[in-house]
Design a protein around this motif. Structure first.
Motif, PDB file in Angstrom:
ATOM      1  N   GLY A 268    -112.768 -52.633  41.206  1.00  0.00           N
ATOM      2  CA  GLY A 268    -111.668 -52.066  40.450  1.00  0.00           C
ATOM      3  C   GLY A 268    -112.091 -50.922  39.547  1.00  0.00           C
ATOM      4  N   LYS A 269    -113.353 -50.951  39.108  1.00  0.00           N
ATOM      5  CA  LYS A 269    -113.868 -49.906  38.223  1.00  0.00           C
ATOM      6  C   LYS A 269    -115.190 -49.319  38.712  1.00  0.00           C
ATOM      7  N   ASN A 270    -115.914 -50.087  39.499  1.00  0.00           N
ATOM      8  CA  ASN A 270    -117.234 -49.653  39.958  1.00  0.00           C
ATOM      9  C   ASN A 270    -117.364 -49.795  41.466  1.00  0.00           C
ATOM     10  N   THR A 294    -125.156 -48.566  42.148  1.00  0.00           N
ATOM     11  CA  THR A 294    -123.817 -48.710  41.570  1.00  0.00           C
ATOM     12  C   THR A 294    -123.360 -47.387  40.974  1.00  0.00           C
ATOM     13  N   GLU A 295    -122.095 -47.102  41.149  1.00  0.00           N
ATOM     14  CA  GLU A 295    -121.478 -45.916  40.550  1.00  0.00           C
ATOM     15  C   GLU A 295    -120.296 -46.362  39.709  1.00  0.00           C
ATOM     16  N   LYS A 296    -120.343 -46.071  38.410  1.00  0.00           N
ATOM     17  CA  LYS A 296    -119.211 -46.368  37.531  1.00  0.00           C
ATOM     18  C   LYS A 296    -118.212 -45.231  37.659  1.00  0.00           C
ATOM     19  N   LEU A 297    -117.017 -45.546  38.097  1.00  0.00           N
ATOM     20  CA  LEU A 297    -116.020 -44.513  38.354  1.00  0.00           C
ATOM     21  C   LEU A 297    -115.407 -44.006  37.052  1.00  0.00           C
ATOM     22  N   ARG A 302    -111.351 -41.973  39.625  1.00  0.00           N
ATOM     23  CA  ARG A 302    -110.271 -42.891  39.990  1.00  0.00           C
ATOM     24  C   ARG A 302    -109.001 -42.133  40.337  1.00  0.00           C
ATOM     25  N   TYR A 303    -108.722 -41.045  39.619  1.00  0.00           N
ATOM     26  CA  TYR A 303    -107.569 -40.203  39.962  1.00  0.00           C
ATOM     27  C   TYR A 303    -107.755 -39.598  41.351  1.00  0.00           C
ATOM     28  N   ASN A 304    -108.934 -39.026  41.605  1.00  0.00           N
ATOM     29  CA  ASN A 304    -109.191 -38.389  42.900  1.00  0.00           C
ATOM     30  C   ASN A 304    -109.096 -39.389  44.048  1.00  0.00           C
ATOM     31  N   GLU A 305    -109.601 -40.603  43.833  1.00  0.00           N
ATOM     32  CA  GLU A 305    -109.517 -41.622  44.879  1.00  0.00           C
ATOM     33  C   GLU A 305    -108.079 -42.041  45.132  1.00  0.00           C
ATOM     34  N   TYR A 306    -107.301 -42.118  44.062  1.00  0.00           N
ATOM     35  CA  TYR A 306    -105.892 -42.474  44.242  1.00  0.00           C
ATOM     36  C   TYR A 306    -105.176 -41.397  45.056  1.00  0.00           C
ATOM     37  N   GLU A 324     -98.800 -43.171  34.349  1.00  0.00           N
ATOM     38  CA  GLU A 324     -99.150 -44.391  33.619  1.00  0.00           C
ATOM     39  C   GLU A 324    -100.642 -44.667  33.611  1.00  0.00           C
ATOM     40  N   LYS A 325    -101.326 -44.431  34.740  1.00  0.00           N
ATOM     41  CA  LYS A 325    -102.749 -44.753  34.848  1.00  0.00           C
ATOM     42  C   LYS A 325    -103.647 -43.678  34.270  1.00  0.00           C
ATOM     43  N   PHE A 326    -103.241 -42.416  34.413  1.00  0.00           N
ATOM     44  CA  PHE A 326    -104.151 -41.326  34.079  1.00  0.00           C
ATOM     45  C   PHE A 326    -103.639 -40.404  32.978  1.00  0.00           C
ATOM     46  N   GLY A 327    -102.340 -40.423  32.694  1.00  0.00           N
ATOM     47  CA  GLY A 327    -101.799 -39.622  31.605  1.00  0.00           C
ATOM     48  C   GLY A 327    -101.035 -38.397  32.073  1.00  0.00           C
ATOM     49  N   GLU A 328    -100.277 -37.839  31.140  1.00  0.00           N
ATOM     50  CA  GLU A 328     -99.416 -36.695  31.458  1.00  0.00           C
ATOM     51  C   GLU A 328    -100.196 -35.467  31.883  1.00  0.00           C
ATOM     52  N   GLN A 329    -101.417 -35.304  31.360  1.00  0.00           N
ATOM     53  CA  GLN A 329    -102.219 -34.140  31.733  1.00  0.00           C
ATOM     54  C   GLN A 329    -102.513 -34.140  33.239  1.00  0.00           C
TER      55      GLN A 329
END
Length: 377
Positions: A268-270, A294-297, A302-306, A324-329
């Motif tokens: 979920g994160k790594n 291991t790679e910590k995303l 995470r945005y690019n993968e989505y 919601e997940k990444f923000g308005e920017q």
């Protein structure tokens, strides 16, 4: 819900186009199978108690294993994890391994889905790829399997040098005639360290042509759509009710645990991946010192993968999720970058969802990469 992937790193011979991790020597097979079971035990807490809904045997060539070896690995998963009531358990298989006796045995196991690497129904293509099986074995394996398994997927490769449009359509039509419920189709790609690349460099084999691959892709999507298949991911087509639950979980960002040399995991994160070396993998597991990276995303990762996974599927990229997940920017960035593809009718917007059009699907990877956010810091 989560999934478990088990990598079986053995093949009878090397396909010319393949750059996955495998060995054509079976000397370490028994030792490695013991280590697969031990790794399952060592990593019993990594999915945080989530039930297992998919088990996937990939490779390599998992069908190189005996019925008893496959059952033993499945039993180990069941003994360690909570497995859902109706899991999808997939075995990748080569046609030359699927005779009547083998299929009858597999039908008695918990395996309920076969993924069969046909690639082509023409011997000329199979010889160029250096596949073990021939065209007759490809056809018979699907005929045998269909009598015992309802849930079957089969692979085809398009854009093969010297493959005419007629031959490609004949390959696709054979799948339709056999009523194969799930079809995965991939363009022949030339990876740097493969035999195919060396043969092309020497002029022995002509290089694949992008124009031919694109034409084959368009023909593929048109024919399968007319015959009731849903194009639910760029490379995957399915009759209703036969989407791959394993692959869909990857694209929807669910957790999975990768067992075996070179296998990847995601919590979920790594992301992590085991060493792609059978000897070092065995040594690490036997000493209970797993060898992996291991790679910590980051938020950018995470945005690019989505974007990459979402745009490949019929579920698309949800603007609400991005906000919601990444923000308005990130949402503003996405809206600005995707605008030109909407205007070119390569991407369509349905309410809050961005989805590739039929015209944009072949260009999907390039479009996705152009929507990535590059962290330049």
């Amino acid at each position: 819900m989560a999934g478990i992937y088990i990598h079986i790193p053995f093949c009878r011979q090397a396909c010319h186009y393949c750059d996955f991790h495998f060995s054509t020597s079976l000397k370490k097979k028994e030792q490695l199978l013991v280590c697969l079971k031990k790794e399952i035990n060592l990593r019993r807490n990594e999915l945080f108690g989530e039930p297992i809904e998919t088990i996937y045997f990939g490779g390599g060539t998992p069908s190189i294993l005996t019925f008893e070896e496959i059952n033993d690995l499945i039993a180990e998963v069941y003994s360690i994890f909570e497995v859902s009531e109706n899991p999808e358990i997939t075995l990748e298989a080569n046609p030359d391994d699927l005779n009547r006796e083998t299929i009858n045995k597999l039908a008695l196991s918990k395996v309920n889905r076969l993924s069969i690497g046909v690639q082509s129904f023409y011997d000329e293509d199979l010889k160029m790829m250096n596949r073990v099986h021939n065209a007759e074995e490809a056809l018979k394996s699907l005929q045998y399997a269909s009598k015992k398994f309802e849930n079957i997927s089969a692979d085809l490769i398009y854009g093969v040098p010297n493959m005419s449009d007629e031959r490609w359509l004949s390959n696709v039509q054979k799948m339709i005639n056999l009523n194969i419920p799930h079809i995965s189709c991939y363009a022949l790609t030339v990876e740097e360290k493969t035999t195919l690349n060396r043969l092309i460099q020497k002029g022995v084999v002509p290089a694949p042509q992008e124009e031919s691959a694109q034409r084959h892709f368009v023909l593929l999507t048109q024919v399968l759509k007319k015959n009731g298949y849903i194009h639910y991911e760029l490379s995957n087509f399915s009759k209703p009710g036969f989407f791959s639950r394993n692959n869909s979980a990857y694209w929807l960002g669910k957790k999975y645990l990768g067992i075996g040399p070179s296998a990847h995991s995601f919590d979920g994160k790594n992301r992590s991946w085991n060493i792609a070396n059978n000897t070092l993998y065995i040594k690490g597991v036997e000493s209970e010192q797993l060898v992996f990276e291991t790679e910590k995303l980051t938020q950018f990762d995470r945005y690019n993968e989505y974007i990459m996974t979402g745009l490949r599927t019929i579920w698309g990229v949800d603007r609400k999720v991005v906000g919601e997940k990444f923000g308005e920017q990130f949402l503003d960035y996405l809206d600005k970058r995707v605008k030109k593809y909407v205007e070119k009718e390569l991407v369509k917007q349905e309410e809050n969802i961005y989805i590739l059009t039929d015209g944009g699907k072949f260009l999907g990877d390039g479009i996705s990469s152009d929507l990535f956010w590059l962290d330049l810091k």
